[in-house]
Enzyme design. Structure first.
Site, PDB file in Angstrom:
ATOM      1  N   HIS A 253     -18.090 126.124  56.018  1.00  0.00           N
ATOM      2  CA  HIS A 253     -19.521 125.803  56.127  1.00  0.00           C
ATOM      3  C   HIS A 253     -19.913 125.531  57.579  1.00  0.00           C
ATOM      4  O   HIS A 253     -21.038 125.818  57.991  1.00  0.00           O
ATOM      5  CB  HIS A 253     -19.864 124.566  55.295  1.00  0.00           C
TER       6      HIS A 253
ATOM      7  N   GLN B  86     -25.007 121.555  54.889  1.00  0.00           N
ATOM      8  CA  GLN B  86     -25.536 121.528  53.517  1.00  0.00           C
ATOM      9  C   GLN B  86     -26.608 120.462  53.335  1.00  0.00           C
ATOM     10  O   GLN B  86     -27.281 120.429  52.302  1.00  0.00           O
ATOM     11  CB  GLN B  86     -24.411 121.277  52.510  1.00  0.00           C
TER      12      GLN B  86
ATOM     13  N   HIS C  99     -12.896 125.438  52.413  1.00  0.00           N
ATOM     14  CA  HIS C  99     -14.275 125.706  51.992  1.00  0.00           C
ATOM     15  C   HIS C  99     -15.274 124.953  52.885  1.00  0.00           C
ATOM     16  O   HIS C  99     -16.257 125.532  53.355  1.00  0.00           O
ATOM     17  CB  HIS C  99     -14.419 125.282  50.516  1.00  0.00           C
ATOM     18  N   GLU C 100     -14.988 123.662  53.135  1.00  0.00           N
ATOM     19  CA  GLU C 100     -15.935 122.845  53.908  1.00  0.00           C
ATOM     20  C   GLU C 100     -15.952 123.240  55.386  1.00  0.00           C
ATOM     21  O   GLU C 100     -17.019 123.281  56.001  1.00  0.00           O
ATOM     22  CB  GLU C 100     -15.624 121.351  53.747  1.00  0.00           C
TER      23      GLU C 100
ATOM     24  N   GLY D  36     -16.786 118.006  47.923  1.00  0.00           N
ATOM     25  CA  GLY D  36     -16.900 118.130  49.363  1.00  0.00           C
ATOM     26  C   GLY D  36     -18.325 118.437  49.771  1.00  0.00           C
ATOM     27  O   GLY D  36     -19.124 118.959  48.974  1.00  0.00           O
TER      28      GLY D  36
ATOM     29  N   CYS E   5     -20.000 125.857  44.769  1.00  0.00           N
ATOM     30  CA  CYS E   5     -20.577 125.285  45.986  1.00  0.00           C
ATOM     31  C   CYS E   5     -21.922 124.673  45.638  1.00  0.00           C
ATOM     32  O   CYS E   5     -22.714 125.293  44.920  1.00  0.00           O
ATOM     33  CB  CYS E   5     -20.745 126.388  47.035  1.00  0.00           C
ATOM     34  N   LEU E   6     -22.169 123.473  46.134  1.00  0.00           N
ATOM     35  CA  LEU E   6     -23.445 122.813  45.855  1.00  0.00           C
ATOM     36  C   LEU E   6     -24.622 123.635  46.394  1.00  0.00           C
ATOM     37  O   LEU E   6     -25.732 123.498  45.911  1.00  0.00           O
ATOM     38  CB  LEU E   6     -23.462 121.417  46.500  1.00  0.00           C
TER      39      LEU E   6
HETATM   40 NI    NI Z   1     -19.878 124.603  49.627  1.00  0.00          NI
END
Ligand code: NI
Length: 176
Positions: free
Chosen positions: A145, A52, A141-142, A47, A99-100
């Protein structure tokens, strides 16, 4: 299309609420989505949210491989614009997340097991559905963000925040 630089924890954009998208079919949003697709493919993640890639718009992209889906069915790349989530019941499950924007780390995070979602797609059409398990986790999660929330904020116990390469030693040490 371009692979975009991913913002990492500490960058202010990850702590800001993203703005709703007024026109999902605008060229600008089309370009953002194309770039997010390429960036997510390059990252190998499941995701990606616009903040991000340093864009404060309410756009997320998710894609779930069959081996990680609870029902064993892959979810192809799905773009959700201005997404809204509603828990379908009180059931919460705790599982590992990464998480990226927080590379190298994993943490145990409680999430609703089942959520209903609604959003606009890339053409501006209203879409909705239900998700459970890992899919529901990724959506939560997304969407977090988009509200400036990171998974570490959701952790009740930071002793379960570990480097990915230490995950095995952590698990071997037994239950918390
Ligand atoms: Ni993330």
């Amino acid at each position: 299309m371009a692979i975009l630089k991913i913002s990492r924890m500490g960058h202010p954009i990850l702590r800001q609420a993203a703005m709703p998208v007024a026109d999902p079919s605008s060229p600008e949003i089309g370009r953002l989505i194309a770039d997010m697709r390429e960036t997510l493919r390059d990252s190998g993640g499941v995701g990606l949210a616009a903040p991000q890639v340093h864009v404060g718009s309410r756009v997320i992209l998710v894609q779930i491989p069959a081996e990680r889906a609870d029902d064993g069915r892959a979810l192809g790349e799905t773009v959700l614009i201005n997404p809204v989530l509603v828990p379908l019941d009180d059931e919460v499950v705790v599982d590992w997340e990464g998480c990226l924007s927080i590379p190298g780390l994993r943490g145990l995070v409680p999430r609703y097991r089942r959520v209903g979602w609604s959003a606009l797609d890339e053409t501006g059409r209203a879409v909705a559905g239900e998700a459970e398990g890992f899919h529901a986790r990724v959506l939560q999660h997304e969407v977090d963000h988009l509200d400036g929330v990171l998974y570490v904020d959701r952790m009740p116990d930071l002793s379960a925040l570990v480097f990915q390469d230490q995950l095995r030693s952590f698990m071997a040490a037994g239950p918390e």
